[in-house]
Enzyme design. Structure first.
Site, PDB file in Angstrom:
ATOM      1  N   ASP A 275       1.993  -2.367  -0.763  1.00  0.00           N
ATOM      2  CA  ASP A 275       1.517  -1.248  -0.212  1.00  0.00           C
ATOM      3  C   ASP A 275       1.859   0.045  -0.943  1.00  0.00           C
ATOM      4  O   ASP A 275       2.995   0.266  -1.230  1.00  0.00           O
ATOM      5  CB  ASP A 275       2.057  -0.992   1.200  1.00  0.00           C
ATOM      6  CG  ASP A 275       1.116  -0.082   2.192  1.00  0.00           C
ATOM      7  OD1 ASP A 275       0.070  -0.108   2.421  1.00  0.00           O
ATOM      8  OD2 ASP A 275       1.802   0.971   2.618  1.00  0.00           O
TER       9      ASP A 275
ATOM     10  N   GLU B  43      -1.196  -2.215  -4.605  1.00  0.00           N
ATOM     11  CA  GLU B  43      -2.195  -1.158  -3.985  1.00  0.00           C
ATOM     12  C   GLU B  43      -1.871  -0.077  -4.827  1.00  0.00           C
ATOM     13  O   GLU B  43      -1.068   0.644  -4.497  1.00  0.00           O
ATOM     14  CB  GLU B  43      -1.988  -1.199  -2.516  1.00  0.00           C
ATOM     15  CG  GLU B  43      -3.164  -0.086  -1.992  1.00  0.00           C
ATOM     16  CD  GLU B  43      -2.735   0.789  -0.665  1.00  0.00           C
ATOM     17  OE1 GLU B  43      -3.837   1.224  -0.328  1.00  0.00           O
ATOM     18  OE2 GLU B  43      -1.834   0.840  -0.674  1.00  0.00           O
TER      19      GLU B  43
HETATM   20  C1  GLC Z   1      -1.941   1.751   2.598  1.00  0.00           C
HETATM   21  C2  GLC Z   1      -2.309   1.138   3.658  1.00  0.00           C
HETATM   22  C3  GLC Z   1      -2.967   1.999   4.807  1.00  0.00           C
HETATM   23  C4  GLC Z   1      -1.570   2.629   5.402  1.00  0.00           C
HETATM   24  C5  GLC Z   1      -1.084   3.209   4.396  1.00  0.00           C
HETATM   25  C6  GLC Z   1       0.416   3.847   4.465  1.00  0.00           C
HETATM   26  O1  GLC Z   1      -2.778   2.658   1.863  1.00  0.00           O
HETATM   27  O2  GLC Z   1      -3.407   0.158   3.239  1.00  0.00           O
HETATM   28  O3  GLC Z   1      -3.496   1.056   5.895  1.00  0.00           O
HETATM   29  O4  GLC Z   1      -2.142   3.648   6.333  1.00  0.00           O
HETATM   30  O5  GLC Z   1      -0.926   2.392   2.891  1.00  0.00           O
HETATM   31  O6  GLC Z   1       1.406   2.775   4.798  1.00  0.00           O
END
Ligand code: GLC
Length: 575
Positions: free
Chosen positions: A227, A293
């Site tokens: 994440d 991500e």
């Molecule tokens: C990422 C997740 C999202 C979350 C954010 C903070 O982007 O995919 O859902 O709100 O991180 O953890």
């Protein structure tokens, strides 16, 4: 732009029948994202859980995916639907127990599905014992040094340490009250107040996360989706940044210079991932993987995350963000493959996830502007028919491309976003923190419809759902589409089966000439088989298909056998 063909990365792209194939499964895998709150609810409380998920896993085997990625199911106060973790080594009672997680992993293994779990390293929950200890300890203590505590500015420190905004809206700093009751230091949270950011320059934080990786690897997971992977390290000195903090906004154009946002994509993150890679590699074959991500642009910067000493994959958000526009799609595909090849990595493709409007709705919106964050009843509504048609065409294009692909639960049913949800039931912190200016992400997080005539459309047996299911979901339920020719579910099944059979994920790409500007036309070239044309028509003139066997079409061909507007086809080319 001149499009050149994209050769496979030979050094690490074993042929489909080579002994290394099983090891590097991730280079061409299709990975299905389960959002645990909304997939299957075993105990009937309206929120999905692990026992519910375990019962439904055979569905994924039948669908034909290789792996499942689970959004967080860890102990969490659920301030951001589980992306606020209070214990990285346990399961929230909402979702079950560690024993339930082990049972799920065992069932996945039995079915031959790999399991990827979500890792949330940028921040914890404010209810994590470390943050609670930091609050109880004094400024300057080792407890505080695991997070980003700073003194405020101005007289008595009543101003935040810098001007950063939270991604969810509002300030990125919250002031604490010290143990003696006086107003105290501030802590940084790029997201919600309940998600304090760790200080990744602190070795204790690094050791802790390597230990968390081992905890889950020892339980048998195949890897981690990481994440906010581009956010862990902040620029030294936390300099001001006047612009809004948006996940994708990686920089600002100045006079002749490009300044990266101080909270994103700092070079220091790479050292962290090198350490993680060493941990994963120590587990041997088959490869355990890290998927970033990282909302990073341009693709060359993103490629740095997938160097051979770091992560295996990174989400390719450029493809998801592309408008329904043939030149843009062609350019994004070409650029993604080129950038990944620079570092000998496969690229990934994704169209939907739990943070964006589902592509069946997004592609039904006007295509001349960036997508909004959620759609409300008073906003311009997507054209459902156009959206679904394009979504099916987009997926058919995506699954014909070399590399790995990610699917988001329910897209195989052609689910639209819920766009008529009452504001009172919305739960995304972005809705509250922007004062409702952004509707937020609840619209794509609604519980799955499994059976048309069952309570909660088969999500559970009690009828309770944490978010209401829109009326349109009943006819889209799994039992309505299963075995029905032409349904979106059957389209996905045949795409996945054909992709697997022909090894499209490990092929290379050759651009096909002569189809005009409004068509995306390419051939998937594999070692031991005829080339497969992948054509997407985004223009109003029907396109004559090349000679060969039509393998899959995302909609109907016209009366003359031509490919109409917003439709994709795969054709095995005649020699
Ligand atoms: C990422 C997740 C999202 C979350 C954010 C903070 O982007 O995919 O859902 O709100 O991180 O953890």
């Amino acid at each position: 732009m001149t499009l050149t063909d994209h050769r496979p990365v030979t050094a690490t792209s074993p042929a489909a029948d080579s002994p290394d194939e099983g090891r590097t499964w991730w280079r061409h895998a299709v990975i299905y994202q389960v959002y645990p709150r909304s997939w299957a609810d075993g105990d009937g409380d309206g929120i999905g859980d692990l026992p519910g998920i375990t019962t439904r896993l055979p569905y994924l085997k039948d669908l034909g995916v290789d792996a499942v990625w689970f959004s967080p199911f860890y102990t969490s106060p659920q301030a951001d639907a589980g992306y606020d973790v209070a214990d990285y080594r346990d399961i929230d009672p909402l979702f079950g127990s560690l024993a339930d997680a082990d049972a799920m992993l065992a069932e996945a293994k039995r079915l031959g599905l790999k399991v990827i779990v979500d890792l949330v390293p940028n921040h914890s929950s404010d209810e994590h014992p470390w943050f609670q200890a930091a609050l109880a300890a004094a400024p300057g203590s080792p407890e505080r040094a695991r997070y980003l505590f700073r003194d405020g500015k101005g007289t008595d420190g009543q101003e935040p340490p810098n001007n950063w905004q939270s991604v969810f809206g509002g300030p990125a700093w919250t002031r604490v009250t010290e143990a003696d009751g006086t107003p105290g230091q501030w802590y940084l949270h790029l997201f919600d107040t309940k998600q304090p950011d760790f200080d990744w320059t602190n070795p204790t934080v690094r050791d802790e996360f390597e230990s968390v990786l081992r905890f889950w690897l020892d339980r048998g997971v195949a890897g981690f989706r990481v994440d906010v992977a581009h956010g862990l390290v902040k620029e030294d000195g936390l300099p001001d940044w006047a612009e809004r903090t948006e996940m994708l906004h990686s920089g600002e154009e100045g006079e002749g210079e490009h300044r990266r946002a101080p909270m994103w994509d700092q070079d220091g993150v790479h050292e962290v991932y090198e350490g993680w890679r060493r941990v994963l590699d120590s587990y041997g074959a088959p490869d355990r993987i890290l998927c970033a991500e990282a909302w990073v642009e341009p693709a060359e910067r993103m490629a740095l995350y997938v160097r051979r000493t770091e992560m295996h994959q990174a989400f390719n958000f450029a493809f998801l963000e592309s408008l329904w526009h043939a030149p843009q799609l062609r350019e994004t595909i070409a650029h993604s493959l080129e950038a990944a090849a620079l570092v000998d990595a496969p690229t990934t493709w994704v169209l939907s996830n739990h943070d964006v409007i589902r592509h069946a709705s997004r592609l039904g919106l006007r295509q001349d502007r960036r997508r909004p964050n959620g759609i409300g009843a008073d906003d311009p509504q997507p054209d459902a028919e156009v959206g679904l048609r394009r979504a099916r065409a987009a997926t058919t294009l995506m699954l014909g491309l070399p590399g790995a692909a990610y699917l988001y639960q329910g897209e195989e049913l052609g689910l639209p976003d819920s766009t008529d949800m009452p504001d009172e039931v919305r739960q995304d912190p972005a809705f509250v923190r922007t004062g409702g200016a952004e509707k937020g992400r609840d619209g794509c997080r609604v519980p799955m419809p499994w059976e048309k005539d069952a309570p909660a459309l088969g999500f559970n047996t009690t009828g309770a759902t944490w978010l209401p299911q829109p009326a349109s979901y009943a006819d889209l339920a799994v039992d309505q589409q299963q075995g029905r020719t032409g349904s979106t579910l059957e389209l996905y099944r045949s795409l996945l089966a054909t992709r697997r059979e022909l090894g499209l994920g490990s092929a290379h790409l050759r651009w096909l000439e002569g189809y005009g500007d409004t068509v995306v036309a390419l051939a998937s070239v594999g070692a031991d088989r005829a080339d497969v044309a992948v054509l997407t028509n985004l223009g109003s003139d029907p396109v004559t298909l090349p000679e060969g066997e039509v393998l899959v079409v995302s909609g109907d061909l016209d009366a003359d056998g031509r490919l109409p507007l917003d439709t994709s086809a795969w054709v095995r080319l005649a020699d």
